[in-house]
Design a protein around this motif. Structure first.
Motif, PDB file in Angstrom:
ATOM      1  N   PRO A  75       0.797  -1.187   0.073  1.00 23.72           N
ATOM      2  CA  PRO A  75       0.032   0.141  -0.037  1.00 23.72           C
ATOM      3  C   PRO A  75       0.666   1.317   0.136  1.00 23.72           C
ATOM      4  O   PRO A  75       0.533   2.184  -0.722  1.00 23.72           O
ATOM      5  N   LEU A  76       1.964   1.247   0.571  1.00 24.49           N
ATOM      6  CA  LEU A  76       2.932   2.423   0.886  1.00 24.49           C
ATOM      7  C   LEU A  76       3.600   2.676  -0.399  1.00 24.49           C
ATOM      8  O   LEU A  76       3.712   3.779  -0.893  1.00 24.49           O
ATOM      9  N   SER A  77       3.707   1.635  -1.331  1.00 23.98           N
ATOM     10  CA  SER A  77       4.522   1.747  -2.555  1.00 23.98           C
ATOM     11  C   SER A  77       3.750   2.005  -3.607  1.00 23.98           C
ATOM     12  O   SER A  77       4.203   2.256  -4.687  1.00 23.98           O
ATOM     13  N   LEU A  78       2.242   1.837  -3.527  1.00 21.51           N
ATOM     14  CA  LEU A  78       1.461   1.762  -4.859  1.00 21.51           C
ATOM     15  C   LEU A  78       1.624   3.150  -5.564  1.00 21.51           C
ATOM     16  O   LEU A  78       1.387   3.168  -6.617  1.00 21.51           O
ATOM     17  N   PRO A  79       1.462   4.210  -4.792  1.00 20.67           N
ATOM     18  CA  PRO A  79       1.620   5.678  -5.910  1.00 20.67           C
ATOM     19  C   PRO A  79       2.570   5.578  -6.743  1.00 20.67           C
ATOM     20  O   PRO A  79       2.795   5.887  -7.786  1.00 20.67           O
ATOM     21  N   GLY A  80       3.863   5.112  -6.185  1.00 19.24           N
ATOM     22  CA  GLY A  80       5.001   5.215  -7.074  1.00 19.24           C
ATOM     23  C   GLY A  80       4.871   4.029  -8.279  1.00 19.24           C
ATOM     24  O   GLY A  80       4.918   4.485  -9.478  1.00 19.24           O
ATOM     25  N   THR A  81       4.019   2.984  -8.052  1.00 15.37           N
ATOM     26  CA  THR A  81       3.748   1.924  -8.950  1.00 15.37           C
ATOM     27  C   THR A  81       2.915   2.530  -9.923  1.00 15.37           C
ATOM     28  O   THR A  81       2.971   2.253 -11.093  1.00 15.37           O
ATOM     29  N   LEU A  82       1.819   3.176  -9.428  1.00 19.29           N
ATOM     30  CA  LEU A  82       0.744   3.687 -10.238  1.00 19.29           C
ATOM     31  C   LEU A  82       1.401   4.723 -11.278  1.00 19.29           C
ATOM     32  O   LEU A  82       1.147   4.682 -12.333  1.00 19.29           O
ATOM     33  N   THR A  83       2.289   5.490 -10.749  1.00 20.64           N
ATOM     34  CA  THR A  83       2.845   6.597 -11.425  1.00 20.64           C
ATOM     35  C   THR A  83       3.531   5.825 -12.648  1.00 20.64           C
ATOM     36  O   THR A  83       3.453   6.412 -13.947  1.00 20.64           O
ATOM     37  N   GLY A  84       4.616   5.044 -12.395  1.00 22.07           N
ATOM     38  CA  GLY A  84       5.303   4.270 -13.187  1.00 22.07           C
ATOM     39  C   GLY A  84       4.433   3.405 -14.123  1.00 22.07           C
ATOM     40  O   GLY A  84       4.581   3.556 -15.665  1.00 22.07           O
ATOM     41  N   THR A  85       3.218   2.898 -13.950  1.00 23.42           N
ATOM     42  CA  THR A  85       2.183   2.434 -14.695  1.00 23.42           C
ATOM     43  C   THR A  85       1.653   3.379 -15.640  1.00 23.42           C
ATOM     44  O   THR A  85       1.739   2.946 -17.049  1.00 23.42           O
ATOM     45  N   ILE A  86       1.120   4.484 -15.320  1.00 24.95           N
ATOM     46  CA  ILE A  86       0.587   5.440 -16.178  1.00 24.95           C
ATOM     47  C   ILE A  86       1.530   6.015 -17.262  1.00 24.95           C
ATOM     48  O   ILE A  86       1.176   5.972 -18.410  1.00 24.95           O
ATOM     49  N   ILE A  87       2.875   6.089 -16.798  1.00 25.47           N
ATOM     50  CA  ILE A  87       3.765   6.614 -17.753  1.00 25.47           C
ATOM     51  C   ILE A  87       4.262   5.275 -18.778  1.00 25.47           C
ATOM     52  O   ILE A  87       4.202   6.065 -20.003  1.00 25.47           O
ATOM     53  N   GLY A  88       4.075   4.242 -18.371  1.00 26.24           N
ATOM     54  CA  GLY A  88       4.406   3.146 -19.210  1.00 26.24           C
ATOM     55  C   GLY A  88       3.138   3.000 -20.090  1.00 26.24           C
ATOM     56  O   GLY A  88       3.166   2.917 -21.194  1.00 26.24           O
ATOM     57  N   MET A  89       1.819   3.175 -19.659  1.00 33.68           N
ATOM     58  CA  MET A  89       0.798   3.129 -20.638  1.00 33.68           C
ATOM     59  C   MET A  89       0.900   4.303 -21.536  1.00 33.68           C
ATOM     60  O   MET A  89       0.393   4.111 -22.558  1.00 33.68           O
ATOM     61  N   ALA A  90       1.046   5.312 -21.240  1.00 39.85           N
ATOM     62  CA  ALA A  90       1.482   6.522 -22.027  1.00 39.85           C
ATOM     63  C   ALA A  90       2.373   6.342 -23.108  1.00 39.85           C
ATOM     64  O   ALA A  90       1.968   6.492 -24.405  1.00 39.85           O
TER      65      ALA A  90
END
Lengths: 258, 416, 478
Positions: free
Chosen positions: B321-336
């Protein structure tokens, strides 16, 4: 008032330094006699390093740092005057840093760098001589003469610091600033640097910031005590450490705070 | 002091080079944007010709009682011709063809859709704005020059005279081009839309996300939390770093050779495109997620373990849960990145001419960038502005995604 | 339908959490059994036993849908001798049936309308197969949906039944999860293997047709000369020898990449230096994100820009000064690619320059060096390894870049080092050979995989070299 006496290598007065809005040095005036060692002591954050960095305008690198005051080199050169090139100033006022910072080049190139950029040597032979001489004076030559082409970062901490001193004296400065030059070194390396300082004062004016009061008493003839950005007391080293005028100084040297 | 002067001159020169390089780089951004926006803005407007349309029952196969299905199936070509004859009386056969060319080829579809929405209109006269053909549209927008010899023009002199007379009667007007957002691809620039490609990209990204996010998250959890550094992790580590630098076209070959060639998955569908994009995005997500997991201080893990949680509980209740924002950021950038990736789509066939809007990951489709490529290869001037408009749309999506990524990082990320 | 069944899998697995937990609680409170784990874990236990088998089967059915479709349509019941057909004949019949199915579909399975001539030519079983094909989606979807209602329920009840007080659910749950986590990280390896084997496998097939040496050392590239003379003789061997010469593709790739690097390296590096060492923080905060925009722009946009504006512009300028410039010159593609790579070089170099310790800068300033002297003689040498690494990565990027060259470079191979002439690249030819008819038994298609393998190996070497150089220098200086 600034004394026009040319026995002083460097005279300063009305020095104020601000980091952004925070005051770091508050109205300091201090003169440094030629060919003597002056120690700047005081607790952490007292402004002694900041003051030292004003003397060769190292604070120019920091955007938010604002320096005001009079700084006279040899009684006539205002070092903050717009006519003065900071590069020329630093050629005359060398510096050695707290942590040894040799360039990631060979030992030879480290020392030769300064003479090269300032065009001091007119021939390769002369440059070799300067390098050799500087290493000699820094007491390092015997240790490194066979490996001048090794990368300098492979040297021990004490050797690196002496290399940095050699680098500083290779451009034949008048003044050498030392910012806690021994704080990252072990006692043996420290002893060597201190011996070196004693030898160097024959030819150079040395201003040293130090945390160690015993070091100050060993190497310097004059001592200035800083506290919270103010110069509390200045005088002969022996006097400061035996019977200081101010109670604050007494408290510090006897270890009540700091 | 001439040596110092020289050195200071060198200093000035060097600083100037740096500033020049930076300014030039900024200039490239500006000129690129300017070019795209200046050619693309035209695509959002469509030229129309105002005409009185008499829905003559004699030319319509269906009646107002017909079912919608029947209405959609019937042909309205004759009705369209009739409308032109009524609005431009006294045309001989040759001139009739010329005038017909000024209207969109899909004139009959426009009439059909109107009848389908208003079945009672049959037998009545309505004033409608009919879409002009793309060539006429380009002349009106000024993209084709008028003052060149007739042979070099797509619109001939006769058509120009009709255009001018229509214009003087106030019958020419412009309307917002909804079709661009609601239609699939078309051979005619005036009716071509981006929705099909948009949905294709949407389904592909959906597949990409459902593949790469869970696997990327779990893989990084394994590498950061469960294994001690050793040979296998080294291999995986080197592997992931290399995968991140493999050219995207190689992923396309993987999709074609393996997914289509060996597994027999269908050609041209977002399922395969999405999986290939997922393979490509996986390393990005793993790298971002690992960095984020590493940012969670050991004290959190020790705290949880100290109250008797198992390793698994510690990781799933506290660390992830604590690391999720970082993971999500990376995911969105990867999806872009995946959204803008074209070459893999080309190789798995998502670059065909598809008129229908895809309804799922199994329907043949193009993606947003491959549609841009397709249009850019078309010779007609009308597709040029469509291409630029497509790029504008693509860039807006990328900007939105990156902004969301930044916001997620700012709002949710815990600073230690 | 397939997606609807996925929703069922999720909903049913989730609801079994409560069922499993309830069962555990009833064991505890009604039968006074001692539970080995917390009741929650019995819930998780059931969920995992339902979800994972179901989701694996779901993916299987999704991925192999078209295989099932083929099996369903070409069933031995309709075509008894189907097993003996060659793949060519199989494909032909399948094609015919799918054409038929469109007619069947249009006339809504009323065979009296529609194009009767095609229908007349079709056999009885072919028409039935066509009807089957038309209905396949519906049948597959419905059976799928049924399966994914029955399967999770069945699994759920079985799993729940197996719950007893002695069953220690927590370690089992954690074990399953740990396997799943481990499996996920191995997927990265599988992808690499997948890339490698799919490239190698098809490349080997290619080298069955074309000699290895001919491919790598011939200087002529005319894939259209590879054609079948007739069925018995196969390919014209003489023409095959001349058709696939890799050399002009390599030179073209290197030519365009060099132009790109000539643009990107000075601009990127100087920009990075300016931003890191000279620019005020205000300028940096504005300029950096704008330059990063260049990195985020999809390459198809650069390709469009290169083909639409840059190439004609260069041609006009060239003709203005009396130089013959091709409309598809390597220069245009290279310039666009260079602009694309600027932010790549500048942001990597920026990181590297920032990593040089401040003490080195101060050491140099303290001797009286100017900023530019410090940068040129201290910072850049110290950062050299990292900067070289970033250049290598940029070259790898340039070589693997596809869309810009597909749109702006030439399709015709041309052995030249003149950037004003047209040139083609490896990636361009991969795309060209795969757009249109893809036939896995034709060297014209297969050559894409041989090219892909070469490209993969080239970029791999560059990437590994980049990483190694950086590592080696770092060890030296740290």
């Amino acid at each position: 008032m600034v004394d026009q006496n040319s026995n002083y290598a460097l005279q300063t007065s009305e020095v104020y330094v601000h980091y952004g809005k925070k005051m770091a040095i508050n109205n300091v005036a201090l003169n440094f006699p030629k060919n003597e060692v002056t120690s700047l002591i005081g607790p952490s954050g007292c402004g002694k390093s900041t003051f030292l960095r004003c003397l060769n305008r190292m604070n120019d690198v920091i955007d938010i740092c604002n320096v005001k005051g009079k700084f006279l080199l040899n009684g006539n050169v205002d070092i903050y005057s717009p006519d003065i090139q900071v590069e020329t100033l630093r050629e005359k006022v060398g510096m050695v840093f707290q942590k040894p910072n040799p360039f990631p080049k060979t030992i030879y190139e480290n020392v030769a760098y300064g003479p090269k950029i300032h065009g001091i040597a007119s021939s390769q032979n002369e440059l070799d001589e300067i390098v050799k001489d500087s290493l000699h004076r820094a007491g390092l030559y015997e240790e490194v003469k066979d490996r001048m082409d090794d990368i300098a970062t492979g040297l021990s901490g004490g050797q690196q610091q002496r290399l940095c001193i050699a680098r500083a004296i290779a451009i034949r400065p008048e003044i050498i600033l030392m910012d806690e030059p021994c704080s990252a070194l072990d006692p043996i390396a420290t002893a060597k640097i201190e011996d070196l300082i004693n030898e160097l004062k024959e030819n150079y004016t040395i201003i040293i910031v130090t945390h160690s009061m015993s070091q100050a008493s060993r190497v310097s003839s004059k001592t200035a005590f800083f506290h919270l950005g103010n110069l509390v007391e200045y005088g002969e080293t022996g006097k400061i450490f035996t019977k200081p005028d101010k109670e604050q100084t007494n408290d510090y040297i006897t270890g009540r705070f700091g | 002091m001439s040596s110092l002067e020289k050195r200071l001159a060198a200093e000035k020169r060097f600083k100037f080079y740096g500033m020049f390089a930076m300014t030039l780089s900024l200039f490239f951004v500006l000129i690129l944007m300017y070019k795209i926006f200046s050619t693309g803005s035209g695509a959002f407007v469509r030229t129309t010709i105002n005409a009185d349309v008499y829905f003559d029952p004699n030319f319509i196969e269906v009646s107002s009682n017909s079912s919608k299905k029947e209405i959609m199936k019937a042909s309205y070509v004759d009705l369209a011709d009739q409308v032109i004859n009524q609005n431009h009386p006294g045309l001989d056969e040759e001139n009739f063809i010329k005038v017909r060319e000024m209207y969109t080829r899909k004139f009959d579809y426009q009439l059909r859709d109107y009848i389908a929405n208003n079945p009672n209109v049959i037998g009545k006269t309505v004033n409608l704005d009919i879409s002009a053909s793309s060539d006429l549209d380009q002349i009106v927008k000024g993209n084709y020059p008028r003052n060149v010899p007739e042979a070099q023009r797509k619109i001939n002199d006769y058509q120009l005279s009709i255009l001018d007379s229509l214009d003087s009667k106030g019958k020419m007007s412009k309307t917002f081009n909804f079709w661009f957002f609601t239609n699939g691809d078309s051979r005619d620039p005036e009716t071509a839309g981006i929705l099909g490609a948009l949905m294709g990209s949407f389904y592909a990204l959906l597949i990409c996300f459902s593949f790469a996010f869970p696997i990327g998250l779990l893989a990084s959890v394994y590498l950061e939390e469960f294994v001690k550094p050793g040979k296998i992790t080294d291999i995986i580590e080197v592997n992931i770093n290399n995968l991140a630098a493999v050219p995207s076209i190689v992923y396309g070959l993987l999709g074609l050779g393996m997914l289509i060639g060996v597994f027999g998955m269908p050609y041209q569908v977002p399922l395969v495109g999405g999986l290939v994009l997922g393979f490509m995005t996986l390393p990005t997500i793993i790298i971002a997620s690992r960095a984020s997991l590493r940012g969670v201080p050991p004290s959190i893990r020790e705290g949880a373990l100290a109250v008797g949680a198992t390793k698994m509980q510690t990781v799933f209740h506290h660390v992830i849960p604590l690391s999720l924002p970082g993971t999500l950021t990376g995911t969105i950038i990867g999806m872009a990145q995946a959204l803008g990736e074209t070459a893999p789509l080309l190789l798995v066939g998502m670059v065909a001419f598809v008129m229908e809007i895809p309804g799922g990951a199994f329907d043949p489709a193009t993606g947003l960038p491959s549609q841009i490529y397709l249009w850019s290869e078309s010779a007609e001037r009308g597709f040029l502005e469509k291409t630029s408009a497509g790029i504008m749309l693509l860039l807006s999506f990328l900007i939105i995604m990156n902004t969301v990524a930044v916001l997620v990082r700012r709002k949710l990320e815990v600073k230690w | 339908m397939l997606y609807l069944s996925l929703v069922f899998v999720f909903i049913l697995s989730y609801s079994f959490y409560f069922y499993g937990k309830k069962r555990a609680l009833s064991l505890k409170f009604k039968k006074n059994e001692n539970l080995s784990s917390l009741p929650d874990y019995y819930g998780y236990y059931v969920v995992l036993l339902v979800f994972f088998p179901a989701i694996i089967i779901w993916f299987f059915l999704l991925i192999f849908k078209s295989n099932f479709q083929e099996m369903f349509v070409m069933s031995p019941v309709l075509f008894p001798d189907v097993a003996t057909w060659s793949s060519g004949k199989f494909g032909l019949i399948m094609n015919k049936i799918s054409n038929l199915s469109i007619i069947v579909n249009l006339s809504e399975i009323d065979l009296t309308v529609g194009d009767k001539s095609i229908l007349k030519m079709a056999s009885e079983s072919e028409i039935i197969a066509a009807k089957n094909l038309a209905n396949f989606d519906k049948i597959y979807g419905w059976s799928n949906l049924t399966l994914f209602i029955i399967l999770p329920v069945l699994l759920g009840f079985l799993a729940t039944k197996s719950i007893s007080g002695k069953l220690n659910a927590q370690p089992i749950v954690e074990k399953i999860i740990s396997y799943v986590i481990k499996g996920s990280s191995y997927i990265a390896i599988f992808i690499t293997f997948g890339i490698f084997f799919s490239l190698v496998f098809e490349a080997i097939n290619f080298f069955r047709y074309v000699n290895f040496m001919d491919f790598f050392f011939n200087t002529a590239w005319n894939p259209n000369r590879a054609f079948v003379i007739n069925a018995s003789e196969g390919f014209d061997q003489e023409a095959l020898k001349e058709a696939f010469g890799f050399v002009p593709l390599l030179t073209g790739t290197l030519l365009i990449a060099s132009v790109a690097m000539l643009v990107a390296v000075p601009l990127g590096l100087l920009t990075a230096i300016y931003l890191a060492e000279y620019a005020s923080s205000k300028v940096r905060d504005i300029a950096k994100p704008i330059i990063e925009i260049l990195a985020g722009i999809p390459t198809v946009v650069y390709g469009f820009f290169a083909a639409l504006s840059l190439a004609p512009f260069i041609k006009d300028v060239g003709e203005g000064v009396g130089l013959p410039v091709s409309a598809e010159s390597a220069l245009a593609a290279g310039l666009a690619m260079g602009v694309m790579i600027i932010p790549f070089v500048s942001s990597l170099s920026d990181d590297v320059i920032k990593a040089v310790p401040q003490s080195l800068r101060e050491g140099s300033y303290a001797i009286g060096a100017t900023k530019s002297e410090t940068i040129k003689k201290v910072i850049l040498p110290a950062a050299l390894a990292g900067i070289m690494g970033s250049f290598l990565l940029a070259i790898s990027r340039a070589i693997g870049e596809t869309m810009i060259v597909v749109m702006a470079a030439s399709l015709r191979a041309n052995l030249t080092f003149n950037p004003l002439e047209p040139a083609t690249t490896i990636t361009t030819q991969i795309v060209t050979s795969l757009i249109g008819d893809v036939e896995f038994d034709n060297p014209k298609t297969l050559v894409a995989f041989a090219l892909g393998l070469t490209l993969f190996v080239m970029t791999l070497i560059l990437n590994i070299a980049a990483i190694t150089i950086v590592k080696k220098y770092r060890e030296k200086y740290e």
